[in-house]
Enzyme design. Structure first.
Site, PDB file in Angstrom:
ATOM      1  CB  THR A  28      31.864 -15.155 -16.026  1.00  0.00           C
ATOM      2  OG1 THR A  28      30.711 -16.018 -16.147  1.00  0.00           O
ATOM      3  CG2 THR A  28      31.532 -13.998 -15.079  1.00  0.00           C
ATOM      4  CB  CYS A  29      33.954 -19.093 -18.366  1.00  0.00           C
ATOM      5  SG  CYS A  29      35.574 -18.502 -17.884  1.00  0.00           S
ATOM      6  CG  ASN A  30      30.458 -20.994 -16.570  1.00  0.00           C
ATOM      7  OD1 ASN A  30      30.741 -21.688 -17.540  1.00  0.00           O
ATOM      8  ND2 ASN A  30      31.054 -21.129 -15.408  1.00  0.00           N
ATOM      9  CD  GLU A  36      33.317 -19.378  -9.861  1.00  0.00           C
ATOM     10  OE1 GLU A  36      34.473 -19.031  -9.579  1.00  0.00           O
ATOM     11  OE2 GLU A  36      32.600 -18.786 -10.678  1.00  0.00           O
ATOM     12  N   GLY A  59      43.316 -20.173 -26.687  1.00  0.00           N
ATOM     13  CA  GLY A  59      42.109 -19.391 -26.425  1.00  0.00           C
ATOM     14  C   GLY A  59      42.440 -18.221 -25.519  1.00  0.00           C
ATOM     15  CB  ALA A  60      43.121 -14.829 -26.031  1.00  0.00           C
ATOM     16  CG  MET A 106      35.359 -14.126 -20.319  1.00  0.00           C
ATOM     17  SD  MET A 106      35.573 -12.681 -19.291  1.00  0.00           S
ATOM     18  CE  MET A 106      34.447 -11.550 -20.120  1.00  0.00           C
ATOM     19  CB  ALA A 107      37.916 -20.152 -19.892  1.00  0.00           C
ATOM     20  N   GLY A 108      40.504 -18.633 -20.818  1.00  0.00           N
ATOM     21  CA  GLY A 108      41.927 -18.636 -21.135  1.00  0.00           C
ATOM     22  C   GLY A 108      42.709 -17.669 -20.269  1.00  0.00           C
TER      23      GLY A 108
END
Length: 441
Positions: free
Chosen positions: A58-60, A121, A195-196, A198-200
């Site tokens: 994931t992003c984190n 979340e 940005g492509a 996870m977050a993007g």
């Protein structure tokens, strides 16, 4: 005890190795990401001791869950793979490593949102489910991790249903979209997503659902095109960003690496309202962009304020969520122990029954046929009575988590399948009914 004589219980054979935003920081997590999950699975599965694997990115976090016959060697190999991806040595204290029950507990906490940057979340539950589904589709997940991840998703749902931990909670990428919706509304607006990763992707998908015209900008154009196709948008290389900034209504920057992708000079020619939201860590937008009166700049703190609305209420639910997780963890581990006990008993009964039939056949060759039914009933009854205490002890040992006794039983009766087969049959309801029928218990 020699390794070959071990009765494997899959919880004992589970390891988790990874890096996350808490221990490593988001920059290192970004570096350690595997851009090609299939290549990652291929590399991890080549570790000799690994039997099953799920990669959760994931992003984190980047976390590898593996069923292995050699925990120490597997952990070291996975650490080396993560260091190779990061392109630098990773200090021991920056790794997150869990074994056995602790690894299951960690996964349950992750799925529940207790380990997220934004408490409770919702995105993480979907990500846990999709990680297992991808591993299953590609053939890297087996019965052990399938059961573990299915239970993690179920526990995550239960926590959200029975507590207010996730009430009003959204992740940072989703919060950036919510912030833009509040500032300018997104219907029909032109949104650049820089940005492509996870977050993007989360930003692009959520913004597209709200009616935004999404444009993906990325260093690697192929990745930008892939995401743009998913959301029905356009794709451009990073070199086009200065021109695109003059045409956009809003920008969300979600990149790693530490360099500034939007500088003060990049927005010098912007002459209409432009909202720039930076959720990169470290920041990738020069705060000086706000010197242009047309530019509204929002950093991670502004986004976090949106994400953390109602945080105190959610914090008060942590204890209830943890109690649910511990109760579910105990049920899960006891279930695994019961499965192992049923496997041992099934193999034992099959072996003893075969011996009984063989010996009965020999006896029948020497006595009149009319004694056949009597001998059959007598030997069957004798077997049940002799094994009754063994069966009770195995059940009792499973209930207590006494693996030593289970191993001894398997060794004494030379139950090869229970001793050597790493996989466990999880759907044991049919096995239990068969045992009850055979043993009349």
């Amino acid at each position: 005890m020699p390794a070959a004589a071990r009765v494997p219980l899959f919880v004992d054979d589970l390891v988790m190795v990874g890096v996350n935003y808490k221990t490593s920081g988001k920059e290192l997590v970004e570096k350690a990401q595997f851009p090609d999950p299939l290549a990652a699975y291929s590399a991890i599965s080549r570790i000799p001791a690994v039997r099953e694997v799920v990669l959760l990115q994931t992003c984190n976090r980047v976390e590898v869950y593996a069923i292995t016959t050699n925990k120490k060697a597997t952990v070291e190999s996975i650490k080396s793979l993560l260091e190779a991806r990061a392109g630098e040595p990773i200090p021991e204290e920056k790794f997150v490593i869990y074994y056995g029950t602790d690894a299951v507990r960690h996964l349950f906490r992750v799925a529940a949102g207790l380990e997220s940057m934004v408490l409770g979340e919702p995105d993480i539950l979907r990500q846990v489910r999709e990680a297992a589904e991808f591993a299953a589709k590609e053939g890297y997940i087996g019965k052990a991790l399938k059961l573990t991840f299915e239970n993690a998703v179920r526990v995550g749902k239960r926590v959200r249903t029975e507590t207010a931990l996730g009430k009003g909670s959204i992740g940072i990428p989703s919060a950036s979209v919510k912030l833009l919706e509040e500032l300018i509304g997104l219907e029909g607006k032109k949104l650049l997503v820089v940005g492509a990763g996870m977050a993007g992707r989360v930003v692009a998908v959520n913004a597209a659902k709200r009616g935004a015209k999404v444009i993906i900008v990325n260093r690697t154009l192929s990745k930008a095109k892939e995401l743009a196709e998913e959301v029905g948008g356009e794709a451009y290389p990073l070199e086009e960003l200065p021109r695109l900034l003059r045409e956009a209504d809003a920008v969300v920057v979600a990149v790693g690496g530490g360099s500034k992708v939007i500088t003060r000079d990049a927005v010098a020619e912007v002459n209409k309202k432009l909202v720039i939201v930076d959720i990169s860590e470290p920041p990738a937008v020069d705060p000086g962009v706000s010197l242009n009166p047309y530019v509204i700049y929002k950093d991670m703190l502004a986004v976090a304020e949106v994400a953390n609305r109602g945080l105190e209420k959610r914090k008060s639910e942590i204890k209830r969520a943890e109690d649910i997780i511990e109760a579910e963890l105990n049920k899960f581990v006891n279930f695994a122990q019961r499965v192992l006990a049923d496997k041992i008993l099934r193999e034992l009964m099959e072996k003893v029954e075969q011996i009984r039939i063989n010996e009965l056949s020999k006896a029948m060759a020497k006595v009149p046929q009319e004694y056949a039914e009597v001998l059959d009933k007598m030997t069957s009854s004798l077997v049940k009575k002799v094994l009754k205490d063994v069966i009770l002890k195995v059940r009792e040992a499973a209930g207590k988590g006494d693996l030593t006794t289970l191993r001894i039983v398997a060794e004494v009766f030379d139950l090869k399948e229970s001793l050597n087969n790493i996989e466990i049959i999880y759907d044991y309801n049919g096995v239990e009914q068969e045992l009850k029928r055979k043993l009349e218990l």
